[in-house]
Design a protein around this motif. Structure first.
Motif, PDB file in Angstrom:
ATOM      1  N   VAL A  93       0.702  -1.303  -0.082  1.00 41.70           N
ATOM      2  CA  VAL A  93       0.040  -0.162  -0.078  1.00 41.70           C
ATOM      3  C   VAL A  93       0.878   1.288   0.011  1.00 41.70           C
ATOM      4  CG1 VAL A  93      -1.942   1.320   1.218  1.00 41.70           C
ATOM      5  CG2 VAL A  93      -1.795  -1.106   1.537  1.00 41.70           C
ATOM      6  N   TYR A  94       0.536   2.050  -1.062  1.00 37.75           N
ATOM      7  CA  TYR A  94       1.485   3.307  -1.029  1.00 37.75           C
ATOM      8  C   TYR A  94       0.387   4.375  -0.596  1.00 37.75           C
ATOM      9  CZ  TYR A  94       4.874   0.770  -3.623  1.00 37.75           C
ATOM     10  OH  TYR A  94       5.884  -0.094  -4.048  1.00 37.75           O
ATOM     11  N   SER A  95       0.941   5.207   0.479  1.00 37.67           N
ATOM     12  CA  SER A  95      -0.131   6.303   1.011  1.00 37.67           C
ATOM     13  C   SER A  95       0.453   7.457   1.699  1.00 37.67           C
ATOM     14  CB  SER A  95      -1.288   5.599   2.180  1.00 37.67           C
ATOM     15  OG  SER A  95      -0.273   5.133   3.126  1.00 37.67           O
ATOM     16  N   ASP A  96      -0.571   8.318   1.829  1.00 37.49           N
ATOM     17  CA  ASP A  96       0.124   9.592   2.155  1.00 37.49           C
ATOM     18  C   ASP A  96      -0.759   9.804   3.437  1.00 37.49           C
ATOM     19  OD1 ASP A  96       0.055  12.578   2.888  1.00 37.49           O
ATOM     20  OD2 ASP A  96       1.080  12.748   0.960  1.00 37.49           O
ATOM     21  N   TYR A  97      -0.425  10.289   4.780  1.00 41.02           N
ATOM     22  CA  TYR A  97      -1.307  10.614   5.827  1.00 41.02           C
ATOM     23  C   TYR A  97      -2.075  11.839   5.720  1.00 41.02           C
ATOM     24  CZ  TYR A  97       1.590   6.837   7.685  1.00 41.02           C
ATOM     25  OH  TYR A  97       2.074   5.575   8.029  1.00 41.02           O
ATOM     26  N   GLY A 212       8.080   3.980  -5.174  1.00 40.33           N
ATOM     27  CA  GLY A 212       6.850   4.028  -5.697  1.00 40.33           C
ATOM     28  C   GLY A 212       6.935   4.824  -7.087  1.00 40.33           C
ATOM     29  N   ASN A 213       7.864   5.813  -7.059  1.00 37.94           N
ATOM     30  CA  ASN A 213       7.922   6.676  -8.280  1.00 37.94           C
ATOM     31  C   ASN A 213       8.527   5.748  -9.443  1.00 37.94           C
ATOM     32  OD1 ASN A 213       8.137   9.100  -9.692  1.00 37.94           O
ATOM     33  ND2 ASN A 213      10.277   9.077  -9.461  1.00 37.94           N
ATOM     34  N   ALA A 214       9.453   4.941  -9.178  1.00 35.39           N
ATOM     35  CA  ALA A 214      10.205   3.945 -10.114  1.00 35.39           C
ATOM     36  C   ALA A 214       8.943   2.824 -10.731  1.00 35.39           C
ATOM     37  CB  ALA A 214      11.041   3.211  -9.568  1.00 35.39           C
ATOM     38  N   LEU A 215       8.052   2.562  -9.808  1.00 33.81           N
ATOM     39  CA  LEU A 215       7.094   1.635 -10.204  1.00 33.81           C
ATOM     40  C   LEU A 215       5.801   2.456 -11.065  1.00 33.81           C
ATOM     41  CD1 LEU A 215       6.704  -0.381  -7.218  1.00 33.81           C
ATOM     42  CD2 LEU A 215       7.666  -1.348  -9.405  1.00 33.81           C
ATOM     43  N   GLY A 216       5.893   3.657 -11.013  1.00 28.51           N
ATOM     44  CA  GLY A 216       4.744   4.484 -11.890  1.00 28.51           C
ATOM     45  C   GLY A 216       3.635   4.758 -10.780  1.00 28.51           C
ATOM     46  N   VAL A 217       3.860   4.760  -9.551  1.00 31.25           N
ATOM     47  CA  VAL A 217       2.485   5.030  -8.674  1.00 31.25           C
ATOM     48  C   VAL A 217       2.173   6.420  -9.009  1.00 31.25           C
ATOM     49  CG1 VAL A 217       1.669   5.449  -6.477  1.00 31.25           C
ATOM     50  CG2 VAL A 217       3.266   3.560  -7.035  1.00 31.25           C
ATOM     51  N   PRO A 218       0.816   6.619  -9.522  1.00 34.03           N
ATOM     52  CA  PRO A 218       0.485   7.912  -9.990  1.00 34.03           C
ATOM     53  C   PRO A 218      -0.248   8.857  -8.982  1.00 34.03           C
ATOM     54  CG  PRO A 218      -1.237   6.300 -10.460  1.00 34.03           C
ATOM     55  CD  PRO A 218      -0.023   5.604  -9.811  1.00 34.03           C
ATOM     56  N   SER A 219      -0.901   8.157  -7.904  1.00 31.33           N
ATOM     57  CA  SER A 219      -1.381   8.906  -6.623  1.00 31.33           C
ATOM     58  C   SER A 219      -1.637   8.234  -5.478  1.00 31.33           C
ATOM     59  CB  SER A 219      -2.719   9.335  -7.331  1.00 31.33           C
ATOM     60  OG  SER A 219      -3.738   8.174  -7.903  1.00 31.33           O
ATOM     61  N   THR A 220      -2.121   8.592  -4.671  1.00 30.49           N
ATOM     62  CA  THR A 220      -2.560   7.777  -3.358  1.00 30.49           C
ATOM     63  C   THR A 220      -3.956   7.521  -3.081  1.00 30.49           C
ATOM     64  OG1 THR A 220      -2.256   9.597  -1.909  1.00 30.49           O
ATOM     65  CG2 THR A 220      -0.345   8.162  -2.355  1.00 30.49           C
ATOM     66  N   PRO A 221      -4.416   6.624  -2.703  1.00 30.47           N
ATOM     67  CA  PRO A 221      -3.795   5.443  -2.332  1.00 30.47           C
ATOM     68  C   PRO A 221      -3.399   4.541  -3.534  1.00 30.47           C
ATOM     69  CG  PRO A 221      -6.066   5.009  -1.776  1.00 30.47           C
ATOM     70  CD  PRO A 221      -6.036   6.460  -2.212  1.00 30.47           C
ATOM     71  N   ALA A 222      -2.327   3.710  -3.490  1.00 32.80           N
ATOM     72  CA  ALA A 222      -2.339   2.776  -4.687  1.00 32.80           C
ATOM     73  C   ALA A 222      -1.716   1.332  -4.048  1.00 32.80           C
ATOM     74  CB  ALA A 222      -1.222   3.405  -5.456  1.00 32.80           C
TER      75      ALA A 222
END
Length: 250
Positions: A93-97, A212-222
């Motif tokens: 899980v890629y997230s921002d609090y 996350g950037n290298a994997l291309g995560v575009p936004s949160t949550p991913a």
């Protein structure tokens, strides 16, 4: 000595903010170049043998077959993870609090997934810091890790997300974060404040951001469920369908 420590922490924070800016630019590029809805419906090419590893029995960790399976770390001492390290399914899980949709997932969906899958040994969840909403997001990530250093990561995240607004980004000052730590039952609040203000977690947060950037995560949550991507605070049914399929070896 204290002055030198402050200067070192300030430099590390500057580095993190710089990385955050790079990630933000990358996100804009990703969104601009995102494929159309018609293209998104096309099936993704099968992952190669080199990316998935050797074949293994269904349900074992090596059976993960998505194109991004390498993101799962399965570290036994990871304070930002729950579930068995040998669980047949991992969800990264890629997230921002400060992300309201991350909070929605944390409040509405995550507890159900824990009860349905994690507690039964089917699913392991690993959280990654992907702070994209400014310096307060970075500070919140450091605060969560400071709570995790005292065994209260999940309690801290639950307290923070439980108080998050449905829209917009909460104001997470050090004083506010300390109150959440108190609410979460962090035993040593002075240590928490010192860890949060220091630079001990900067490298780990930067690693998550770059990953996350290298994997291309575009936004949160991913989310990556056995290497298969899922974006946004989706309904419970979307998660259960993917987890059930992954658990069955699909």
């Amino acid at each position: 000595m204290e002055t030198n420590d402050r200067r070192t922490t300030a430099r590390r924070t500057t580095v993190l903010v710089t990385v955050l800016m790079v990630v933000a630019v990358a996100l804009v590029v990703s969104l601009v170049s995102r494929p159309s809805q018609e293209e998104a419906k096309r099936p993704a090419p099968a992952a190669s043998a080199t990316s998935t590893g050797e074949a293994s029995p269904s349900g074992s960790p090596a059976a993960e077959s998505g194109p991004l399976t390498s993101a799962a770390r399965r570290a036994p001492d990871d304070p930002l993870a729950i579930g068995r390290t040998d669980a047949p399914v991992t969800m990264v899980v890629y997230s921002d609090y400060r992300c309201p949709f991350c909070a929605k997932f944390g409040r509405d969906t995550e507890p159900k997934l824990v009860e349905r899958y994690v507690d039964k040994g089917t699913l392991r969840i690993e959280w990654r810091d992907f702070p994209i909403f400014g310096e307060q997001s970075i500070n919140a990530a450091k605060a969560a890790r400071a709570a995790g250093a005292q065994g209260k990561y999940k309690e801290f995240a639950a307290a923070l997300f439980g108080a998050a607004p449905d829209r917009g980004h909460p104001d997470l000052t050090p004083a506010v974060l300390r109150k959440f730590a108190e609410q979460a039952g962090v035993p040593d609040l002075d240590r928490f404040a010192k860890d949060m203000a220091g630079g001990a977690f900067d490298e780990a947060i930067e690693k998550d951001m770059l990953e996350g950037n290298a994997l291309g995560v575009p936004s949160t949550p991913a989310f990556l469920i056995n290497g298969q991507p899922l974006l946004g605070a989706q309904p419970m049914e979307e998660f259960t369908a993917m987890i059930d399929k992954a658990a069955a070896g699909g």
